[in-house]
Design a protein around this motif. Structure first.
Motif, PDB file in Angstrom:
ATOM      1  N   VAL A   1      50.006  18.661   1.567  1.00  0.00           N
ATOM      2  CA  VAL A   1      50.640  18.659   0.244  1.00  0.00           C
ATOM      3  C   VAL A   1      49.862  17.767  -0.720  1.00  0.00           C
ATOM      4  N   PHE A   2      49.292  16.673  -0.214  1.00  0.00           N
ATOM      5  CA  PHE A   2      48.489  15.780  -1.064  1.00  0.00           C
ATOM      6  C   PHE A   2      47.305  16.539  -1.666  1.00  0.00           C
ATOM      7  N   THR A   3      46.605  17.311  -0.843  1.00  0.00           N
ATOM      8  CA  THR A   3      45.473  18.109  -1.349  1.00  0.00           C
ATOM      9  C   THR A   3      45.948  19.121  -2.375  1.00  0.00           C
TER      10      THR A   3
ATOM     11  N   LEU B   1      38.798  10.945  -5.297  1.00  0.00           N
ATOM     12  CA  LEU B   1      40.162  11.034  -4.748  1.00  0.00           C
ATOM     13  C   LEU B   1      40.233  11.913  -3.506  1.00  0.00           C
ATOM     14  N   GLY B   2      39.142  12.617  -3.205  1.00  0.00           N
ATOM     15  CA  GLY B   2      39.133  13.430  -1.990  1.00  0.00           C
ATOM     16  C   GLY B   2      39.166  14.914  -2.226  1.00  0.00           C
ATOM     17  N   LEU B   3      39.036  15.343  -3.503  1.00  0.00           N
ATOM     18  CA  LEU B   3      39.066  16.773  -3.802  1.00  0.00           C
ATOM     19  C   LEU B   3      37.628  17.271  -3.896  1.00  0.00           C
ATOM     20  N   HIS B   4      37.286  18.152  -2.980  1.00  0.00           N
ATOM     21  CA  HIS B   4      35.913  18.647  -2.952  1.00  0.00           C
ATOM     22  C   HIS B   4      35.601  19.431  -4.224  1.00  0.00           C
ATOM     23  N   GLN B   5      34.311  19.408  -4.597  1.00  0.00           N
ATOM     24  CA  GLN B   5      33.890  20.071  -5.832  1.00  0.00           C
ATOM     25  C   GLN B   5      34.213  21.564  -5.821  1.00  0.00           C
ATOM     26  N   SER B   6      34.151  22.194  -4.638  1.00  0.00           N
ATOM     27  CA  SER B   6      34.450  23.629  -4.546  1.00  0.00           C
ATOM     28  C   SER B   6      35.924  23.921  -4.805  1.00  0.00           C
ATOM     29  N   GLN B   7      36.784  22.909  -4.698  1.00  0.00           N
ATOM     30  CA  GLN B   7      38.216  23.084  -4.930  1.00  0.00           C
ATOM     31  C   GLN B   7      38.610  22.772  -6.368  1.00  0.00           C
ATOM     32  N   GLN B   8      37.639  22.394  -7.204  1.00  0.00           N
ATOM     33  CA  GLN B   8      37.924  21.993  -8.577  1.00  0.00           C
ATOM     34  C   GLN B   8      37.718  23.160  -9.553  1.00  0.00           C
ATOM     35  N   SER B   9      38.342  23.014 -10.731  1.00  0.00           N
ATOM     36  CA  SER B   9      38.224  24.011 -11.800  1.00  0.00           C
ATOM     37  C   SER B   9      37.429  23.492 -12.995  1.00  0.00           C
ATOM     38  N   LEU B  10      36.846  22.286 -12.870  1.00  0.00           N
ATOM     39  CA  LEU B  10      36.111  21.677 -13.989  1.00  0.00           C
ATOM     40  C   LEU B  10      34.852  22.450 -14.354  1.00  0.00           C
ATOM     41  N   GLU B  11      34.432  23.355 -13.466  1.00  0.00           N
ATOM     42  CA  GLU B  11      33.259  24.160 -13.781  1.00  0.00           C
ATOM     43  C   GLU B  11      33.471  24.957 -15.055  1.00  0.00           C
TER      44      GLU B  11
ATOM     45  N   LEU C   1      35.485  13.305 -15.078  1.00  0.00           N
ATOM     46  CA  LEU C   1      36.649  13.859 -14.376  1.00  0.00           C
ATOM     47  C   LEU C   1      36.264  14.363 -12.983  1.00  0.00           C
ATOM     48  N   ARG C   2      35.103  14.983 -12.892  1.00  0.00           N
ATOM     49  CA  ARG C   2      34.671  15.488 -11.586  1.00  0.00           C
ATOM     50  C   ARG C   2      34.491  14.334 -10.605  1.00  0.00           C
TER      51      ARG C   2
ATOM     52  N   LEU D   1      46.562  17.338  -5.645  1.00  0.00           N
ATOM     53  CA  LEU D   1      45.303  17.031  -6.328  1.00  0.00           C
ATOM     54  C   LEU D   1      44.728  18.270  -7.004  1.00  0.00           C
ATOM     55  N   MET D   2      44.753  19.408  -6.310  1.00  0.00           N
ATOM     56  CA  MET D   2      44.216  20.640  -6.885  1.00  0.00           C
ATOM     57  C   MET D   2      45.014  21.053  -8.112  1.00  0.00           C
ATOM     58  N   GLU D   3      46.358  20.978  -7.998  1.00  0.00           N
ATOM     59  CA  GLU D   3      47.193  21.374  -9.131  1.00  0.00           C
ATOM     60  C   GLU D   3      47.042  20.381 -10.289  1.00  0.00           C
ATOM     61  N   SER D   4      46.871  19.098  -9.973  1.00  0.00           N
ATOM     62  CA  SER D   4      46.676  18.088 -11.028  1.00  0.00           C
ATOM     63  C   SER D   4      45.358  18.326 -11.752  1.00  0.00           C
ATOM     64  N   GLU D   5      44.308  18.597 -10.986  1.00  0.00           N
ATOM     65  CA  GLU D   5      42.998  18.859 -11.586  1.00  0.00           C
ATOM     66  C   GLU D   5      43.049  20.099 -12.461  1.00  0.00           C
ATOM     67  N   LEU D   6      43.734  21.151 -11.976  1.00  0.00           N
ATOM     68  CA  LEU D   6      43.867  22.364 -12.775  1.00  0.00           C
ATOM     69  C   LEU D   6      44.667  22.088 -14.039  1.00  0.00           C
ATOM     70  N   LEU D   7      45.696  21.260 -13.919  1.00  0.00           N
ATOM     71  CA  LEU D   7      46.504  20.905 -15.090  1.00  0.00           C
ATOM     72  C   LEU D   7      45.647  20.157 -16.117  1.00  0.00           C
ATOM     73  N   VAL D   8      44.864  19.212 -15.644  1.00  0.00           N
ATOM     74  CA  VAL D   8      44.007  18.442 -16.561  1.00  0.00           C
ATOM     75  C   VAL D   8      43.008  19.352 -17.255  1.00  0.00           C
ATOM     76  N   VAL D   9      42.395  20.256 -16.493  1.00  0.00           N
ATOM     77  CA  VAL D   9      41.408  21.171 -17.077  1.00  0.00           C
ATOM     78  C   VAL D   9      42.063  22.071 -18.113  1.00  0.00           C
TER      79      VAL D   9
END
Length: 753
Positions: free
Chosen positions: A596-598, A650-660, A643-644, A601-609
């Motif tokens: 759930v932590f991961t 925080l432990g979120l791999h770059q492939s799991q991010q939406s900052l691209e 942000l990346r 993080l993914m949903e938070s990163e998507l929200l920020v983006v």
């Protein structure tokens, strides 16, 4: 050799008269010819012809002599027979003459026979009167016998009383039988009236017998003689009934008595009345448990008495142990049905099921070592029919369901009451937030399933299915409570004080419930979680995550409102402040378990983006020069990189991010030649297929140097290359609403084109 004409004529009548003789003669000649041809087939054999002739001559002479002797004896026998027939004819003639004389003599004596008939009637009457005279003393003493018999009955001298009773009954029945044979039906009424006391004696005796039979279980232990006496009397009466029914000529009044059948009825009524026709049974668990325990103890005790004592007091053909066993079984069946008509609680229903399916056949009851092997209830059928068992199981499940619902509702109320405490939720040994909710819920469900398994697999499966349904409904109510709590928190973010912490505890609880469901069913082959329950768990998790992201959004919105601006463009620490907020929430998120932590993080990163991109598309700023576009490109690069690095840390791999997406947007802004925008945009929408015409048009506006012709070419290209969202694609732009551009001012002199 041939025969002459005279011989043939002479033989003709004989042949016609004796055809068998002619046939025999032909056969004899044929046989002789065959023999001669066999003997004299050689010339040298003819020398013995004389020898053969003399031998055959001697044989013929012998045969002829025997024939003559036989015919002679036959003729002598015929002569003797004829002589006997002549003598018999003479004797028959003499007998006929004597019979004729006798006939005339009888005719002459016919008048004398009339007097003999009257004599015969007198003799018969004399015989009857003599018989009556013989029984007169017995008839006159009947009432005295009645009194004496009644005294014997009162003194419980039953065998003597019954002997006198049988004597009087026999006297009455004999008289009635004689009257019946002579057709004197009118006199029968007088006889019955005279012997009317017999009915009272029979009733008194029967009353005492049935009282003894009703107390048989006690008497065979204290005074078996009295019980044996009653059985002997019943058997005497049964034999009298059988004898009268076999004769079938005359059946006296009151017969057949059928006392043996009455014996069975009284015994059965005694058993059922003493144990099963009692007052109202307590429908509550403890009272019913005491009642069933008393039944168990008493039935075993009484069957032991029947097996060890009563069986010895009655004839073997009574099958008294089998009758008592069947009576107890049938009475229990009816008694349990009566109890089930009451509104039993779940404990009562469980007790009945356990008692009927397990205790009844166990060594503590009908399988008791003292009762085996004579007592066998296996052939009597189940104590509760399969249909009744199924119905009772369903009633039990309904009661358990109501109890589970009540407990879950109470647990839910306690859970949300703790949210408003002035302290954080408790943590486990690893520091993850949690509460007692999953332990309480799963323990309650598991206990009910384990209890049901003590009855049978059918009830266990019913309770298991009910538990999953109730857990699914509980998750729905829990989700609704979360929504309500979220609404209250939006009105005052200070209440509850540790709102985020309890949301994180709820996520851990939801994860614990999800991991524990498979352990509810003891059969590993049936531990698959239903789709609907899995969906309820997912909805619960999504709602808690949504409420957490809403909290994050509320803290990010003031910062996002400052984007884009000239101040931000010139080097503001706006994204740094956003990183601080994100880092603060990430530290809180670390108190939830990793899956759930991961996700958070993914949903938070998507929200920020998405919030970052939404801010850029609000048409607040347009680059006025190439220098500003360069500044915008640098700022976008710095912000996205910062942000990346934060989320990677925080432990979120770059492939799991939406900052691209921010880097890709920067490429659109940094492109030097606007004429190449169509190709760049094609690559952009290929990578982000949810970007619409409005999104691209707004991004082009942000550049500030895109002409109408280039814009038209770009939009035309997009129309020619419609995109389809690939499977598993995480939408970014579809959640971003683009503000509608303001229309140019129009004077109100006419309609706008």
């Amino acid at each position: 050799m041939g025969m002459s004409a005279e011989d043939e004529r002479a033989a003709s009548p004989r042949d016609e008269e004796w055809p068998e003789a002619e046939k025999a003669e032909k056969l004899a000649r044929g046989a002789a010819l065959k023999w001669a041809s066999g003997v004299f087939y050689r010339p040298e054999k003819l020398e013995g012809l004389g020898h053969y002739r003399s031998r055959e001559t001697q044989r013929n002479s012998s045969i002829q002599s025997r024939l003559k002797s036989t015919v002679q004896s036959y003729l002598e026998g015929v002569s003797a027979g004829l002589e006997q027939l002549r003598s018999a004819a003479q004797e028959v003639q003499t007998v006929c003459q004597d019979l004729g004389a006798a006939r005339w003599a009888l005719l002459d004596s016919a008048d004398h026979f009339q007097g003999l008939q009257q004599m015969r009637a007198l003799v018969e009457e004399h015989v009857q009167l003599a018989s009556v005279v013989q029984v007169l003393p017995q008839i006159f003493s009947v009432h005295e016998v009645f009194s004496h018999t009644l005294q014997l009955l009162h003194g419980q001298r039953l065998l003597e009383a019954h002997a006198e009773l049988m004597m009087v009954e026999h006297l009455r029945d004999d008289i009635l039988s004689q009257l019946h044979l002579r057709g004197l039906s009118g006199a029968q009424t007088t006889v019955l009236s005279y012997f009317s006391g017999l009915q009272q004696l029979n009733e008194t005796l029967a009353k005492q017998l049935w009282h003894i039979v009703g107390s048989s279980l006690r008497l065979v232990r204290e005074d078996p003689v009295l019980f044996v006496t009653a059985v002997r009397i019943i058997e005497r009466e049964e034999k009298i009934d059988d004898t009268l029914l076999l004769e079938a000529t005359f059946l006296p009044p009151g017969r057949p008595k059928g006392w043996r059948q009455k014996f069975y009825h009284v015994l059965q009524d005694t058993i059922t009345g003493a144990r099963f026709h009692a007052a109202h049974v307590d429908a509550e668990g403890p009272g019913l448990a005491r009642h069933l325990a008393a039944l168990q103890k008493d039935i075993v005790s009484e069957l032991r008495v029947v097996k060890d004592l009563m069986v010895q007091c009655v004839p073997a053909h009574y099958n008294i142990l089998g009758v008592c066993t069947t009576t107890y079984h049938q009475a229990l069946t009816s008694h349990l049905q009566e109890i089930l008509r009451e509104d039993l609680d779940k404990q009562g229903l469980f007790l009945l099921l356990e008692w009927a399916l397990h205790v009844y056949h166990s060594p503590e009851m009908m399988g008791h070592p003292d009762l085996l092997p004579e007592v066998d209830v296996s052939a009597l059928g189940p104590l509760m029919s399969p249909e009744l068992v199924d119905q009772t199981e369903r009633r039990y499940v309904v009661k358990v369901k109501a109890s589970v619902l009540e407990w879950m509702q109470r647990t839910l109320e306690v859970e949300f009451k703790e949210w408003f405490r002035e302290e954080e939720p408790e943590t486990d040994h690893q520091g993850f937030f949690q509460s007692a909710l999953p332990v309480i819920v799963m323990q309650m469900l598991n206990e009910n399933i384990q209890v049901a398994s003590l009855i049978n697999d059918s009830l266990q499966q019913k309770v298991y299915s009910m538990a999953l349904e109730e857990l699914e409904a509980f998750l729905g109510r829990l989700r609704e409570a979360l929504v309500q709590c979220g609404k209250e928190h939006q009105q005052d973010r200070a209440v509850p004080k540790y709102y985020v912490s309890y949301l994180l505890a709820m996520l851990n609880n939801n994860l614990a419930l999800s991991n524990s469901i498979s352990s509810l069913h003891p059969d590993t082959a049936q531990r698959e979680v239903p789709v609907s329950l899995r969906a309820a768990l997912d909805r619960m998790q999504k709602k808690a995550c949504q409420l957490l992201l809403e909290e994050l959004l509320l803290d990010l919105q003031p910062l996002c409102l400052q984007l884009p601006s000239r101040k931000w463009l010139s080097g503001s620490q706006l994204v740094g402040s956003m990183c601080e907020v994100i880092d603060k929430y990430a530290k809180d998120f670390s108190r939830v378990r990793k899956p759930v932590f991961t996700l958070l993080l993914m949903e938070s990163e998507l929200l920020v983006v998405s919030q970052y991109l939404r801010a850029l598309m609000q048409r607040k700023m347009v680059c006025k020069s190439e220098e500003e576009r360069g500044q915008l490109c640098d700022r976008l690069l710095q912000d996205a990189t910062q942000l990346r690095e934060l989320f990677c840390g925080l432990g979120l791999h770059q492939s799991q991010q939406s900052l691209e997406a921010v880097f890709a947007l920067r490429e659109l802004v940094c492109l030097k030649d606007p004429a190449l925008l169509s190709l760049e945009v094609l690559g952009f929408i290929t990578k982000y297929p949810d970007a619409s015409d409005e999104h691209i048009s707004t991004l082009l506006d942000l550049r500030g140097d895109v002409s109408k012709e280039v814009r038209h070419v770009v939009l035309e290209m997009m129309a020619q290359h419609p995109q389809v969202l690939p499977e598993g694609y995480r939408p970014i732009f579809s959640t971003i609403l683009v503000p509608v551009p303001e229309l140019p001012f129009c004077l109100r002199k006419g309609k706008c084109a």
